[in-house]
Design an enzyme around this catalytic site. Structure first.
Site, PDB file in Angstrom:
ATOM      1  N   ASP A  24       0.821  -1.303  -0.127  1.00  0.00           N
ATOM      2  CA  ASP A  24      -0.072   0.018  -0.009  1.00  0.00           C
ATOM      3  C   ASP A  24       0.782   1.290   0.016  1.00  0.00           C
ATOM      4  O   ASP A  24       0.344   2.414   0.364  1.00  0.00           O
ATOM      5  CB  ASP A  24      -0.885   0.232   1.093  1.00  0.00           C
ATOM      6  CG  ASP A  24      -0.075  -0.219   2.601  1.00  0.00           C
ATOM      7  OD1 ASP A  24       1.147  -0.017   2.514  1.00  0.00           O
ATOM      8  OD2 ASP A  24      -0.695  -0.657   3.367  1.00  0.00           O
TER       9      ASP A  24
ATOM     10  N   GLU B  42       0.167  -9.164  -1.021  1.00  0.00           N
ATOM     11  CA  GLU B  42      -0.677  -8.673   0.198  1.00  0.00           C
ATOM     12  C   GLU B  42      -2.022  -7.822  -0.263  1.00  0.00           C
ATOM     13  O   GLU B  42      -2.204  -6.416   0.069  1.00  0.00           O
ATOM     14  CB  GLU B  42       0.031  -7.725   1.181  1.00  0.00           C
ATOM     15  CG  GLU B  42      -0.455  -7.610   2.637  1.00  0.00           C
ATOM     16  CD  GLU B  42       0.705  -6.522   3.450  1.00  0.00           C
ATOM     17  OE1 GLU B  42       0.518  -5.477   3.269  1.00  0.00           O
ATOM     18  OE2 GLU B  42       1.463  -7.113   4.116  1.00  0.00           O
TER      19      GLU B  42
ATOM     20  N   GLU C  69      -2.593   5.031   2.569  1.00  0.00           N
ATOM     21  CA  GLU C  69      -2.316   3.633   2.398  1.00  0.00           C
ATOM     22  C   GLU C  69      -3.778   3.023   1.862  1.00  0.00           C
ATOM     23  O   GLU C  69      -3.808   1.972   0.928  1.00  0.00           O
ATOM     24  CB  GLU C  69      -1.780   2.774   3.517  1.00  0.00           C
ATOM     25  CG  GLU C  69      -0.314   2.939   3.722  1.00  0.00           C
ATOM     26  CD  GLU C  69       0.057   4.306   4.754  1.00  0.00           C
ATOM     27  OE1 GLU C  69      -1.014   4.845   5.158  1.00  0.00           O
ATOM     28  OE2 GLU C  69       1.198   4.684   4.924  1.00  0.00           O
TER      29      GLU C  69
ATOM     30  N   HIS D 219       5.278   5.131  13.306  1.00  0.00           N
ATOM     31  CA  HIS D 219       5.548   6.114  11.853  1.00  0.00           C
ATOM     32  C   HIS D 219       4.534   6.564  11.280  1.00  0.00           C
ATOM     33  O   HIS D 219       4.628   7.102  10.298  1.00  0.00           O
ATOM     34  CB  HIS D 219       6.572   5.221  10.942  1.00  0.00           C
ATOM     35  CG  HIS D 219       5.733   4.032  10.172  1.00  0.00           C
ATOM     36  ND1 HIS D 219       5.058   4.171   9.076  1.00  0.00           N
ATOM     37  CD2 HIS D 219       5.759   2.908  10.503  1.00  0.00           C
ATOM     38  CE1 HIS D 219       4.383   3.079   8.880  1.00  0.00           C
ATOM     39  NE2 HIS D 219       4.915   2.217   9.815  1.00  0.00           N
TER      40      HIS D 219
ATOM     41  N   ARG E 254       1.232   8.354   9.329  1.00  0.00           N
ATOM     42  CA  ARG E 254       0.845   9.781   9.306  1.00  0.00           C
ATOM     43  C   ARG E 254      -0.230  10.193  10.208  1.00  0.00           C
ATOM     44  O   ARG E 254      -0.261  11.274  10.655  1.00  0.00           O
ATOM     45  CB  ARG E 254       0.488   9.807   7.847  1.00  0.00           C
ATOM     46  CG  ARG E 254       1.466  10.449   6.878  1.00  0.00           C
ATOM     47  CD  ARG E 254       1.184  10.701   5.478  1.00  0.00           C
ATOM     48  NE  ARG E 254       2.314  10.922   4.599  1.00  0.00           N
ATOM     49  CZ  ARG E 254       3.523  10.411   4.299  1.00  0.00           C
ATOM     50  NH1 ARG E 254       3.454   9.170   4.903  1.00  0.00           N
ATOM     51  NH2 ARG E 254       4.204  10.934   3.701  1.00  0.00           N
TER      52      ARG E 254
ATOM     53  N   HIS F  33      12.023   5.727  13.860  1.00  0.00           N
ATOM     54  CA  HIS F  33      11.978   5.819  12.423  1.00  0.00           C
ATOM     55  C   HIS F  33      12.488   7.151  11.820  1.00  0.00           C
ATOM     56  O   HIS F  33      12.559   8.119  12.546  1.00  0.00           O
ATOM     57  CB  HIS F  33      10.274   5.786  12.017  1.00  0.00           C
ATOM     58  CG  HIS F  33      10.039   5.443  10.532  1.00  0.00           C
ATOM     59  ND1 HIS F  33      10.124   6.611   9.767  1.00  0.00           N
ATOM     60  CD2 HIS F  33       9.434   4.763   9.961  1.00  0.00           C
ATOM     61  CE1 HIS F  33       9.929   6.126   8.412  1.00  0.00           C
ATOM     62  NE2 HIS F  33       9.396   4.591   8.560  1.00  0.00           N
TER      63      HIS F  33
HETATM   64  C1  UD1 Z   1       6.417   4.812   4.047  1.00  0.00           C
HETATM   65  C2  UD1 Z   1       5.053   4.468   3.707  1.00  0.00           C
HETATM   66  C3  UD1 Z   1       4.128   3.725   4.590  1.00  0.00           C
HETATM   67  C4  UD1 Z   1       4.909   2.535   5.100  1.00  0.00           C
HETATM   68  C5  UD1 Z   1       6.037   3.101   5.836  1.00  0.00           C
HETATM   69  C6  UD1 Z   1       7.288   2.242   6.281  1.00  0.00           C
HETATM   70  C7  UD1 Z   1       3.822   5.888   1.849  1.00  0.00           C
HETATM   71  C8  UD1 Z   1       2.802   6.980   1.664  1.00  0.00           C
HETATM   72  N1  UD1 Z   1       4.177   5.521   3.197  1.00  0.00           N
HETATM   73  O1  UD1 Z   1       5.947   5.963   5.265  1.00  0.00           O
HETATM   74  O2  UD1 Z   1       3.007   3.108   3.874  1.00  0.00           O
HETATM   75  O3  UD1 Z   1       4.228   2.078   6.251  1.00  0.00           O
HETATM   76  O4  UD1 Z   1       6.983   3.803   4.820  1.00  0.00           O
HETATM   77  O5  UD1 Z   1       8.233   2.844   7.217  1.00  0.00           O
HETATM   78  O6  UD1 Z   1       4.316   5.206   0.932  1.00  0.00           O
HETATM   79  N2  UD1 Z   1      13.560   8.763   5.617  1.00  0.00           N
HETATM   80  C9  UD1 Z   1      14.902   8.715   5.483  1.00  0.00           C
HETATM   81  N3  UD1 Z   1      15.428   7.475   5.377  1.00  0.00           N
HETATM   82  C10 UD1 Z   1      15.025   6.229   5.188  1.00  0.00           C
HETATM   83  C11 UD1 Z   1      13.517   6.461   5.282  1.00  0.00           C
HETATM   84  C12 UD1 Z   1      12.804   7.609   5.403  1.00  0.00           C
HETATM   85  O7  UD1 Z   1      15.544   9.994   6.038  1.00  0.00           O
HETATM   86  O8  UD1 Z   1      15.583   5.522   5.188  1.00  0.00           O
HETATM   87  C13 UD1 Z   1      12.788  10.001   6.028  1.00  0.00           C
HETATM   88  C14 UD1 Z   1      12.858  11.084   5.118  1.00  0.00           C
HETATM   89  O9  UD1 Z   1      12.975  12.399   5.395  1.00  0.00           O
HETATM   90  C15 UD1 Z   1      11.766  10.717   4.059  1.00  0.00           C
HETATM   91  C16 UD1 Z   1      10.780  10.537   5.191  1.00  0.00           C
HETATM   92  O10 UD1 Z   1      11.533   9.749   6.195  1.00  0.00           O
HETATM   93  O11 UD1 Z   1      11.374  11.786   3.423  1.00  0.00           O
HETATM   94  C17 UD1 Z   1       9.430  10.044   4.837  1.00  0.00           C
HETATM   95  O12 UD1 Z   1       9.447   8.720   4.179  1.00  0.00           O
HETATM   96  P1  UD1 Z   1       8.120   8.359   3.182  1.00  0.00           P
HETATM   97  O13 UD1 Z   1       8.537   7.106   2.677  1.00  0.00           O
HETATM   98  O14 UD1 Z   1       7.638   9.573   2.743  1.00  0.00           O
HETATM   99  O15 UD1 Z   1       6.991   8.030   4.281  1.00  0.00           O
HETATM  100  P2  UD1 Z   1       7.100   6.957   5.549  1.00  0.00           P
HETATM  101  O16 UD1 Z   1       6.624   7.782   6.719  1.00  0.00           O
HETATM  102  O17 UD1 Z   1       8.331   6.497   5.737  1.00  0.00           O
HETATM  103  N1  UDP Z   2      11.532  -3.397  11.132  1.00  0.00           N
HETATM  104  C1  UDP Z   2      13.061  -3.544  11.344  1.00  0.00           C
HETATM  105  N2  UDP Z   2      13.637  -2.395  11.934  1.00  0.00           N
HETATM  106  C2  UDP Z   2      13.185  -1.669  12.936  1.00  0.00           C
HETATM  107  C3  UDP Z   2      11.607  -1.473  13.067  1.00  0.00           C
HETATM  108  C4  UDP Z   2      11.026  -2.452  12.164  1.00  0.00           C
HETATM  109  O1  UDP Z   2      13.541  -4.030  10.392  1.00  0.00           O
HETATM  110  O2  UDP Z   2      13.873  -0.991  13.463  1.00  0.00           O
HETATM  111  C5  UDP Z   2      10.820  -4.338  10.618  1.00  0.00           C
HETATM  112  C6  UDP Z   2       9.736  -4.835  11.074  1.00  0.00           C
HETATM  113  O3  UDP Z   2      10.175  -6.378  11.881  1.00  0.00           O
HETATM  114  C7  UDP Z   2       8.621  -5.033  10.214  1.00  0.00           C
HETATM  115  C8  UDP Z   2       8.725  -4.082   9.200  1.00  0.00           C
HETATM  116  O4  UDP Z   2      10.039  -3.482   9.664  1.00  0.00           O
HETATM  117  O5  UDP Z   2       8.962  -6.279   9.246  1.00  0.00           O
HETATM  118  C9  UDP Z   2       7.796  -2.944   9.548  1.00  0.00           C
HETATM  119  O6  UDP Z   2       8.037  -1.772   9.039  1.00  0.00           O
HETATM  120  P1  UDP Z   2       7.358  -0.493   9.189  1.00  0.00           P
HETATM  121  O7  UDP Z   2       6.922  -0.285  10.636  1.00  0.00           O
HETATM  122  O8  UDP Z   2       8.361   0.596   9.041  1.00  0.00           O
HETATM  123  O9  UDP Z   2       6.077  -0.490   8.156  1.00  0.00           O
HETATM  124  P2  UDP Z   2       4.613  -1.117   8.157  1.00  0.00           P
HETATM  125  O10 UDP Z   2       4.660  -2.701   8.242  1.00  0.00           O
HETATM  126  O11 UDP Z   2       3.713  -0.540   9.128  1.00  0.00           O
HETATM  127  O12 UDP Z   2       4.367  -0.822   6.641  1.00  0.00           O
END
Ligand code: UD1
Ligand code: UDP
Length: 369
Positions: free
Chosen positions: A95, A117, A131, A211, A213, A243
């Site tokens: 998603d 999924e 999502e 994490h 929104r 996160h």
């Molecule tokens: C995204 C997904 C969410 C998923 C989550 C898992 C969307 C809309 N959201 O949310 O569905 O559950 O990932 O974690 O697709 N950032 C870093 N380094 C990283 C990752 C993130 O610096 O490795 C920071 C950056 O500033 C980035 C921000 O986090 O711009 C947000 O990342 P984004 O993928 O937009 O949203 P998530 O909240 O991580």
């Molecule tokens: N996870 C990880 N390191 C962390 C926190 C979570 O590898 O520090 C793993 C966790 O076991 C799971 C996945 O990341 O498999 C979940 O990711 P996240 O919570 O970012 O996204 P969501 O599942 O809500 O989309």
């Protein structure tokens, strides 16, 4: 279906697609991996663990990106990838923005799409946001739907999707969990060695992640306030891999940095996170993937959300929705830390998300196409 392009971009998609990529490579599929790198560091941790080297790395993440900027960047890069590899099938997961835009890009070129999924629903378009709509959009676009449970298949049937295009597989996260549990080497993983020094494992560990929104702003502030109160319960240590999203990282560091028995750490690689989950007493999270993994490890989960697309875990009794109200989170956590009957009930439930053979079921289906 000979040439398959597997697209993903964030940590959870990578975790949930990694074993599938390996499984398809074992059979005679010509598999190519395209990462958008919607996440950078958190994606790379997973690629490294599973030894996956992307064929296309779009490297698109920017700090604090908006949904529209990341979407437009993915759209503008996908033609090149699709024209170069010429897949018969594009596989996306779940998603995320990466999943929905990659699916849409493939549809625009009339390439078939498989959705892993598939069929999770809340039918509330703002929870989880964005999502829920991403999933629904991919559901309309996809040709093949790999549903983790019967409930998710039923959602798709109600939406008019044909039975013959849906396969119930279990969740591929369980395949990854089992693969990782088999391959964990505590002595070789430097992070695990560091965690052993940092954390007081004589105490009960409350493992926290967040994490979503929906929890930006007041939500994450309230969750942090509840953690401060939980940290005052005897014999308890809180461990929070934070996160990298600044909307989470900044308030968490602001509110929780000063407490001795609250350990704020960088996101962990999947191997050390699973190791830490095994050591935890209780988990507080808004993560989807963690709700699916925790029952296999016998860990109760308090979910800091108001809705869930994972009703199976609620029914199985392994998770409980607690929203983002500080008192509610504290009360539920305190009960689990103080009432062993309640704790045992939640920790002994069966995992409804499968037996770790989801990837085999997906490959078996695709071989016949
Ligand atoms: C995204 C997904 C969410 C998923 C989550 C898992 C969307 C809309 N959201 O949310 O569905 O559950 O990932 O974690 O697709 N950032 C870093 N380094 C990283 C990752 C993130 O610096 O490795 C920071 C950056 O500033 C980035 C921000 O986090 O711009 C947000 O990342 P984004 O993928 O937009 O949203 P998530 O909240 O991580
Ligand atoms: N996870 C990880 N390191 C962390 C926190 C979570 O590898 O520090 C793993 C966790 O076991 C799971 C996945 O990341 O498999 C979940 O990711 P996240 O919570 O970012 O996204 P969501 O599942 O809500 O989309």
């Amino acid at each position: 279906m000979e040439r398959v392009l597997v697209c993903f971009g964030t940590r959870p998609e990578a975790i949930k697609m990694a074993v599938l990529v390996k499984k398809m490579q074992e059979y005679n599929f010509v598999v190519s991996v395209c990462v958008t790198a919607q996440h950078r560091e958190m994606l790379d941790q997973v690629l490294q663990l599973f030894d996956i080297k992307p064929d296309y790395d779009l490297n698109l993440m920017s700090p604090n990106q908006t949904l529209n900027t990341i979407s437009s960047k993915i759209f503008s890069e996908m033609d090149k990838v699709l024209d170069d590899f010429k897949p018969d099938l594009v596989l996306v997961h779940g998603d995320t923005t990466t999943a929905s835009i990659c699916a849409w890009s493939a549809f625009n070129k009339q390439i078939k799409i498989g959705h892993v999924e598939a069929g999770l629903r809340t039918y509330n378009k703002y929870s989880p946001f964005p999502e829920e709509l991403n999933r629904q959009i991919i559901g309309r676009i996809a040709d093949f739907h790999f549903s983790p449970t019967i409930t998710s298949k039923e959602n798709l049937l109600k939406e008019g999707i044909h039975d013959s295009s849906i396969v119930v597989t279990g969740n591929t996260v369980i395949d990854s969990l089992f693969w990782t549990l088999e391959n964990i080497d505590e002595t070789k993983n430097k992070k695990i060695v560091e965690l052993k020094d940092l954390i007081d494992f004589d105490k009960r560990i409350v493992l926290v992640t967040g994490h979503r929104r929906e929890n930006f702003g007041d939500g994450i502030q309230n969750i942090c306030q509840s953690l401060l109160k939980i940290s005052n319960i005897d014999n308890t240590e809180i461990v929070f891999p934070v996160h990298l999203n600044p909307n989470i990282k900044e308030p968490v560091l602001d509110i929780l940095s000063h407490k001795k028995n609250i350990k704020l750490i960088e996101p962990l690689d999947y191997e050390s996170f699973i190791w830490l989950m095994k050591k935890a007493y209780l988990i507080i999270t808004d993560s989807g993937g963690i709700q699916e993994e925790a029952p296999s490890l016998g860990k109760p989960v308090l979910v800091t959300r108001d809705t869930t697309e994972r009703p199976e875990a609620l029914q199985a009794g392994t998770v409980k929705l607690v929203g983002s109200n500080a008192d509610k989170i504290f009360n539920e956590a305190a009960q689990l830390l103080q009432d062993s009957n309640k704790f045992d009930k939640m920790s002994n439930a069966h995992n409804p998300y499968g037996d770790g053979d989801a990837c085999t079921k997906i490959v078996d289906f695709l071989i016949k196409k």
